[in-house]
Design a protein around this motif. Structure first.
Motif, PDB file in Angstrom:
ATOM      1  N   HIS A  37      50.197  70.193   0.623  1.00 59.14           N
ATOM      2  CA  HIS A  37      51.638  69.953   0.480  1.00 59.14           C
ATOM      3  C   HIS A  37      51.893  68.470   0.284  1.00 59.14           C
ATOM      4  O   HIS A  37      51.789  67.673   1.218  1.00 59.14           O
ATOM      5  CB  HIS A  37      52.410  70.448   1.704  1.00 59.14           C
ATOM      6  N   CYS A  38      52.237  68.112  -0.941  1.00 55.39           N
ATOM      7  CA  CYS A  38      52.586  66.727  -1.262  1.00 55.39           C
ATOM      8  C   CYS A  38      53.519  66.745  -2.463  1.00 55.39           C
ATOM      9  O   CYS A  38      53.735  67.790  -3.088  1.00 55.39           O
ATOM     10  CB  CYS A  38      51.341  65.881  -1.535  1.00 55.39           C
ATOM     11  N   HIS A  39      54.089  65.588  -2.770  1.00 58.19           N
ATOM     12  CA  HIS A  39      55.059  65.501  -3.853  1.00 58.19           C
ATOM     13  C   HIS A  39      54.719  64.333  -4.779  1.00 58.19           C
ATOM     14  O   HIS A  39      54.136  63.337  -4.344  1.00 58.19           O
ATOM     15  CB  HIS A  39      56.470  65.275  -3.298  1.00 58.19           C
ATOM     16  N   ASP A 213      50.016  89.061   5.586  1.00 62.36           N
ATOM     17  CA  ASP A 213      50.372  88.555   4.265  1.00 62.36           C
ATOM     18  C   ASP A 213      51.145  87.245   4.325  1.00 62.36           C
ATOM     19  O   ASP A 213      51.499  86.693   3.287  1.00 62.36           O
ATOM     20  CB  ASP A 213      51.224  89.586   3.509  1.00 62.36           C
ATOM     21  N   ILE A 214      51.427  86.774   5.526  1.00 63.77           N
ATOM     22  CA  ILE A 214      52.232  85.574   5.686  1.00 63.77           C
ATOM     23  C   ILE A 214      51.370  84.468   6.275  1.00 63.77           C
ATOM     24  O   ILE A 214      50.651  84.669   7.253  1.00 63.77           O
ATOM     25  CB  ILE A 214      53.477  85.861   6.547  1.00 63.77           C
ATOM     26  N   TRP A 215      51.454  83.302   5.643  1.00 66.78           N
ATOM     27  CA  TRP A 215      50.654  82.139   5.986  1.00 66.78           C
ATOM     28  C   TRP A 215      51.562  81.051   6.540  1.00 66.78           C
ATOM     29  O   TRP A 215      52.790  81.136   6.446  1.00 66.78           O
ATOM     30  CB  TRP A 215      49.932  81.614   4.748  1.00 66.78           C
ATOM     31  N   LEU A 216      50.936  80.018   7.096  1.00 65.41           N
ATOM     32  CA  LEU A 216      51.698  78.915   7.675  1.00 65.41           C
ATOM     33  C   LEU A 216      51.052  77.588   7.290  1.00 65.41           C
ATOM     34  O   LEU A 216      49.827  77.436   7.373  1.00 65.41           O
ATOM     35  CB  LEU A 216      51.736  79.041   9.202  1.00 65.41           C
ATOM     36  N   LYS A 217      51.886  76.624   6.890  1.00 70.56           N
ATOM     37  CA  LYS A 217      51.409  75.256   6.718  1.00 70.56           C
ATOM     38  C   LYS A 217      51.573  74.523   8.044  1.00 70.56           C
ATOM     39  O   LYS A 217      52.688  74.389   8.550  1.00 70.56           O
ATOM     40  CB  LYS A 217      52.208  74.534   5.629  1.00 70.56           C
ATOM     41  N   VAL A 218      50.447  74.070   8.595  1.00 72.03           N
ATOM     42  CA  VAL A 218      50.492  73.327   9.852  1.00 72.03           C
ATOM     43  C   VAL A 218      50.648  71.840   9.543  1.00 72.03           C
ATOM     44  O   VAL A 218      50.051  70.981  10.189  1.00 72.03           O
ATOM     45  CB  VAL A 218      49.263  73.620  10.740  1.00 72.03           C
ATOM     46  N   HIS A 244      45.241  81.008  16.327  1.00 74.14           N
ATOM     47  CA  HIS A 244      45.849  82.338  16.254  1.00 74.14           C
ATOM     48  C   HIS A 244      45.532  83.051  14.943  1.00 74.14           C
ATOM     49  O   HIS A 244      45.265  84.256  14.938  1.00 74.14           O
ATOM     50  CB  HIS A 244      47.368  82.208  16.432  1.00 74.14           C
ATOM     51  N   ALA A 245      45.575  82.322  13.841  1.00 72.80           N
ATOM     52  CA  ALA A 245      45.377  82.944  12.524  1.00 72.80           C
ATOM     53  C   ALA A 245      44.572  82.004  11.633  1.00 72.80           C
ATOM     54  O   ALA A 245      45.090  81.460  10.656  1.00 72.80           O
ATOM     55  CB  ALA A 245      46.710  83.287  11.885  1.00 72.80           C
ATOM     56  N   PRO A 246      43.306  81.769  11.939  1.00 72.70           N
ATOM     57  CA  PRO A 246      42.526  80.749  11.212  1.00 72.70           C
ATOM     58  C   PRO A 246      42.384  81.018   9.728  1.00 72.70           C
ATOM     59  O   PRO A 246      42.185  80.081   8.951  1.00 72.70           O
ATOM     60  CB  PRO A 246      41.166  80.778  11.921  1.00 72.70           C
ATOM     61  N   GLU A 247      42.511  82.278   9.315  1.00 74.45           N
ATOM     62  CA  GLU A 247      42.346  82.621   7.903  1.00 74.45           C
ATOM     63  C   GLU A 247      43.656  82.519   7.119  1.00 74.45           C
ATOM     64  O   GLU A 247      43.666  82.728   5.903  1.00 74.45           O
ATOM     65  CB  GLU A 247      41.763  84.034   7.771  1.00 74.45           C
ATOM     66  N   ARG A 248      44.778  82.185   7.787  1.00 73.70           N
ATOM     67  CA  ARG A 248      46.067  82.145   7.092  1.00 73.70           C
ATOM     68  C   ARG A 248      46.834  80.856   7.413  1.00 73.70           C
ATOM     69  O   ARG A 248      48.054  80.874   7.578  1.00 73.70           O
ATOM     70  CB  ARG A 248      46.909  83.375   7.449  1.00 73.70           C
ATOM     71  N   VAL A 249      46.138  79.753   7.498  1.00 68.21           N
ATOM     72  CA  VAL A 249      46.763  78.445   7.718  1.00 68.21           C
ATOM     73  C   VAL A 249      46.224  77.454   6.697  1.00 68.21           C
ATOM     74  O   VAL A 249      45.058  77.511   6.305  1.00 68.21           O
ATOM     75  CB  VAL A 249      46.516  77.910   9.148  1.00 68.21           C
ATOM     76  N   VAL A 250      47.103  76.563   6.243  1.00 65.75           N
ATOM     77  CA  VAL A 250      46.712  75.450   5.383  1.00 65.75           C
ATOM     78  C   VAL A 250      47.409  74.208   5.915  1.00 65.75           C
ATOM     79  O   VAL A 250      48.306  74.277   6.758  1.00 65.75           O
ATOM     80  CB  VAL A 250      47.067  75.695   3.900  1.00 65.75           C
ATOM     81  N   TRP A 251      47.002  73.062   5.398  1.00 66.67           N
ATOM     82  CA  TRP A 251      47.512  71.779   5.911  1.00 66.67           C
ATOM     83  C   TRP A 251      47.809  70.848   4.754  1.00 66.67           C
ATOM     84  O   TRP A 251      47.173  70.918   3.695  1.00 66.67           O
ATOM     85  CB  TRP A 251      46.454  71.140   6.817  1.00 66.67           C
ATOM     86  N   GLY A 252      48.789  69.956   4.950  1.00 64.90           N
ATOM     87  CA  GLY A 252      49.076  68.945   3.950  1.00 64.90           C
ATOM     88  C   GLY A 252      49.657  67.693   4.579  1.00 64.90           C
ATOM     89  O   GLY A 252      50.115  67.701   5.728  1.00 64.90           O
ATOM     90  N   THR A 253      49.660  66.624   3.811  1.00 64.46           N
ATOM     91  CA  THR A 253      50.178  65.349   4.308  1.00 64.46           C
ATOM     92  C   THR A 253      51.703  65.285   4.269  1.00 64.46           C
ATOM     93  O   THR A 253      52.326  64.579   5.059  1.00 64.46           O
ATOM     94  CB  THR A 253      49.652  64.179   3.457  1.00 64.46           C
ATOM     95  N   ASP A 254      52.317  65.963   3.296  1.00 62.55           N
ATOM     96  CA  ASP A 254      53.747  65.850   2.993  1.00 62.55           C
ATOM     97  C   ASP A 254      54.076  64.498   2.359  1.00 62.55           C
ATOM     98  O   ASP A 254      55.229  64.075   2.350  1.00 62.55           O
ATOM     99  CB  ASP A 254      54.607  66.090   4.236  1.00 62.55           C
TER     100      ASP A 254
END
Length: 310
Positions: A37-39, A213-218, A244-254
């Motif tokens: 997640h970045c712009h 089917d729902i993921w989360l950006k940490v 909790h859901a290691p297969e449905r998380v991603v990360w970004g700097t923003d």
């Protein structure tokens, strides 16, 4: 009537410059790591901001983003179209073309965006669209508007990104559940930690993650924290979701951190906090390599599991 000031390239409050000297991370990221997640913003002289925008950022062009990623040890990225550009995707298309497969994109589909334009975005590397429910960005989309977008992107396998804040994730839980395909919720749903660990928002987040089917950006620990750097309260929350859901998380700097309070965070610190968010090497690899490759359909790279050789 549009405020004439919005045509000026004067940065809005809440749009500080990025950190002037982010530290070199102590944490070595695995090869193929992704900023999910970045712009990219501007330059405004080449890619003018939309006249109907609600804020004016400081330019952060693609070369600047590439430089910070090299500094942080990130070799992939998901560039999210900013609301200050509206549905004019020229800046995103320019970056994706220059990225050589290293970048994926998330679009903002307007009411007049055609299927032909969407297919062009897909060929360039766009793999999702974002729905903003934050009032400082735009009015919340209606169900009719959402269904219109879903109809136009049908068959492309795009991710739906949801940008909500605080208790809105509970308010929109039924809508989020009803969306087809994979859905990812941005920035820990920007929950209010003052509401406590039993808040409806946190309950909804965990329930939604459990659907499969729902993921989360940490991402966005700097936005969520009530303590300031090093954001221990929000880091603990992010770590709980990775477990909790290691297969449905991603990360970004923003990066470059628009619409924030105070100064921009140190992006090197944000990388180092991954040691606490995903302390196990296997969890870290899932978070920054495997999961974003899966979610955003990156082409295989030399360090991906299906291309590695012993």
């Amino acid at each position: 009537m549009i405020d004439p000031a919005l045509h000026e390239a004067v940065p809005s409050p809440g749009c500080p410059p990025p950190h002037p000297a982010p530290r070199s991370p102590s944490l070595g990221l695995p090869p193929g790591s992704c900023d999910a997640h970045c712009h990219i913003l501007g330059p405004a002289a080449t890619f003018p901001y939309a006249p109907e925008r609600t804020f004016t950022p400081i330019d952060a062009p693609k070369e600047q983003l590439a430089a910070i990623h090299a500094h942080l040890g990130l070799s992939r990225a998901v560039v999210v179209q900013s609301s200050c550009n509206g549905s004019d995707h020229r800046v995103l298309l320019d970056a994706l073309t220059a990225g050589g497969g290293r970048l994926r994109g998330v679009a903002l589909i307007g009411g007049s965006t055609t299927r032909a334009e969407i297919e062009e975005l897909h060929r360039a590397g766009v793999r999702g669209f974002r729905l903003n429910f934050l009032p400082h960005l735009r009015a919340a989309p209606t169900r009719e508007e959402i269904d219109s977008v879903l109809e136009r992107v049908d068959g492309l396998g795009w991710v739906t990104e949801i940008h909500v804040k605080g208790q809105e994730v509970a308010q929109y839980e039924s809508l989020i559940r009803s969306l087809p395909g994979r859905v990812v919720i941005d920035h820990l749903a920007r929950v209010d930690l003052a509401d406590g660990p039993r808040s409806p928002a946190l309950h909804s987040l965990r329930t939604l993650l459990d659907t499969g089917d729902i993921w989360l950006k940490v991402s966005g620990v700097d936005r969520v924290s009530r303590q300031g750097p090093p954001y221990a309260d929000a880091v603990a929350l992010a770590a709980s979701f990775v477990t909790h859901a290691p297969e449905r998380v991603v990360w970004g700097t923003d990066y470059p951190h628009v619409n924030i309070e105070g100064a921009a965070p140190d992006d090197g610190l944000l990388v180092d906090l991954l040691a606490d968010i995903a302390p196990d090497p296997g969890l870290l690899r899932r978070l920054v390599v495997d999961n974003p490759v899966d979610l955003f359909d990156f082409p295989p790279g030399p360090h991906d599991p299906d291309t590695e050789r012993t």
